[in-house]
Design an enzyme around this catalytic site. Structure first.
Site, PDB file in Angstrom:
ATOM      1  N   GLU A  62      27.335  42.278  31.575  1.00  6.66           N
ATOM      2  CA  GLU A  62      26.789  41.006  32.047  1.00  6.66           C
ATOM      3  C   GLU A  62      25.310  40.934  31.694  1.00  6.66           C
ATOM      4  OE1 GLU A  62      29.322  39.820  36.018  1.00  6.66           O
ATOM      5  OE2 GLU A  62      27.413  40.839  36.299  1.00  6.66           O
ATOM      6  N   CYS A  63      24.904  39.871  31.039  1.00  4.64           N
ATOM      7  CA  CYS A  63      23.498  39.600  30.735  1.00  4.64           C
ATOM      8  C   CYS A  63      22.851  40.813  30.073  1.00  4.64           C
ATOM      9  CB  CYS A  63      22.760  39.136  31.990  1.00  4.64           C
ATOM     10  SG  CYS A  63      21.223  38.257  31.624  1.00  4.64           S
ATOM     11  N   GLY A  64      22.015  41.558  30.780  1.00  2.00           N
ATOM     12  CA  GLY A  64      21.409  42.733  30.172  1.00  2.00           C
ATOM     13  C   GLY A  64      22.438  43.731  29.680  1.00  2.00           C
TER      14      GLY A  64
ATOM     15  N   THR B  75      29.245  38.664  28.882  1.00  2.00           N
ATOM     16  CA  THR B  75      28.815  37.316  29.250  1.00  2.00           C
ATOM     17  C   THR B  75      27.329  37.327  29.541  1.00  2.00           C
ATOM     18  OG1 THR B  75      29.161  37.634  31.637  1.00  2.00           O
ATOM     19  CG2 THR B  75      31.037  36.840  30.346  1.00  2.00           C
TER      20      THR B  75
END
Length: 437
Positions: free
Chosen positions: A327-329, A427
């Site tokens: 997720e993200c990072g 994501t």
């Protein structure tokens, strides 16, 4: 189990008024009186719950009326079982939300307070004004007559004369003053581009929180605060089930943003959480069913991550046969490369083709709703998810198949669709909940 403890919500006219400092000091001051205090955070904040946990010495949870269905809110409400009082912190300004359904304030802190039955304590920065602060407070009190309003805490008061003038205005407006905080330059928390630094990074968090508590005890009427709290309607529900039985979870200063209700739900359903630290060059547990890389600040540690050979080898080995999700990072760390703010390119895991840059900064903020094109851990293709995105990176390359069709809170498409390649998914949004019709 049901929510029976009385509660209130600490909010403000806008960000930057000092409400987080008030929140932390209040949590600790009440806990020091021997009360069991349950903290909550209104909205999708990733960072504040860890500070709340440290201050209250009890796990904090988010409540999000935009992203969460009623069953999940009920399950989170049950976390207050056994508490003497609930204290929630709002996000942004009290009435700031999204415009979904054509309504102003959907997902706002005011909506959370109304939904949960918690009176609002408004923290007002009175710097640069005196009686005029009462006009602000009166506007907030009357903007929605259905919203219970407990009173105000006046922050950054310059002198006894300043306090007298501000109180005169509040008296005229019929607004209770629950506390007056003198101006002090040392009562701030360190920040970086996503807001506060992480709780684990604070150089002396316990000393800071103890100082906030002493400051609140000296300047706030704690008895009046406790008397203002009210119990909301009883709720029950469930937390999300785990996406696998044995979950290797990256957990260190580079990967730390996971919503508490997810981890609690996974554990309570019997899943085993197996933490590992990529920054310490630890590989995920080879017996794990799933590797999950949360968001965080990989851009601050990109060189160390690129050099962590044991971590990278273990991650790549796992991805050959079992799922990996970021997720993200965490998504960025699964990609081909990450370019830091100085323009240096760092090779990442290469499990996805994503290339992101902090040298070319672009602000991404907001709720996200997604319909999956392909399965991801815990969800099949076609599942509808809700989450939140907040980062400053720019996508330079994203060659893999899009994981989902993603839109903002109003359904407008956004280009950050996530990626899927083999057993690996990622994501840019942080998962909050599955959308329930």
């Amino acid at each position: 189990m049901t929510q029976t403890a009385p509660g209130l919500l600490i909010s403000a006219p806008s960000s930057g008024t000092g409400k987080t400092t008030v929140m932390l000091g209040l949590l600790r001051a009440l806990a020091d009186e021997g009360l069991t205090v349950q903290p909550f955070k209104s909205g999708p904040d990733y960072i504040d719950p860890a500070f709340h946990h440290a201050a209250a010495r009890r796990e904090a949870f988010n409540i999000d009326t935009w992203a969460m269905h009623e069953g999940l809110i009920g399950g989170i409400s049950e976390r207050a079982d056994g508490a003497d009082i609930i204290v929630a912190e709002g996000s942004m300004g009290l009435f700031d939300g999204v415009a979904t359904r054509g309504e102003s304030g959907f997902g706002s802190s005011a909506e959370t307070a109304l939904h949960m039955g918690w009176p609002v304590v408004l923290v007002i920065d009175v710097g640069g004004q005196a009686q005029s602060a009462a006009a602000t407070a009166l506007g907030f009190k009357t903007y929605n007559p259905d919203l219970p309003f407990a009173g105000v805490i006046l922050n950054r008061c310059a002198s006894p004369r300043h306090e007298r003038l501000a109180r005169l205005g509040m008296d005229k407006a019929g607004i209770d003053v629950l506390g007056v905080l003198p101006r002090r330059g040392d009562l701030t928390l360190p920040e970086r581009h996503l807001g506060l630094i992480q709780a684990v990074e604070h150089p002396d968090l316990e000393t800071a929180i103890s100082g906030y508590a002493s400051f609140l005890r000296e300047n706030v009427d704690l008895a009046a605060i406790k008397a203002a709290a009210r119990s909301g309607p009883a709720r029950t529900g469930t937390l999300p089930p785990p996406p696998a039985q044995r979950i290797a979870l990256a957990r260190d200063a580079a990967f730390s943003f996971t919503y508490p209700h997810l981890l609690t739900g996974w554990r309570e359903a019997g899943a085993e959480i197996l933490p590992f630290s990529p920054l310490a060059d630890e590989a995920p547990d080879p017996t794990a069913d799933l590797v999950w890389l949360p968001g965080g600040y990989p851009e601050l540690h990109a060189g160390r991550l690129a050099a962590a050979e044991t971590y990278l080898a273990g991650l790549r080995k796992h991805a050959e046969t079992r799922p990996v999700h970021g997720e993200c990072g965490g998504y960025m760390a699964l990609g081909q490369a990450l370019i830091d703010k100085d323009g240096s390119r760092h090779q990442m895991a290469g499990l996805l083709g994503l290339v992101t840059s902090y040298d070319k900064r672009k602000f991404h903020l907001g709720y996200r709703q997604a319909t999956l094109n392909a399965p991801m851990p815990g969800f099949g293709a076609g599942a509808r998810l809700r989450g939140h995105e907040f980062h400053y990176s720019t996508i330079l390359d994203e060659p893999d198949a899009p994981l989902a069709q993603v839109g903002d809170a109003d359904g407008n498409p956004v280009p950050e669709t996530g990626s899927v390649r083999g057993n690996v998914t990622g994501t840019f949004f942080h998962l909050i909940a599955e959308a329930i019709a």
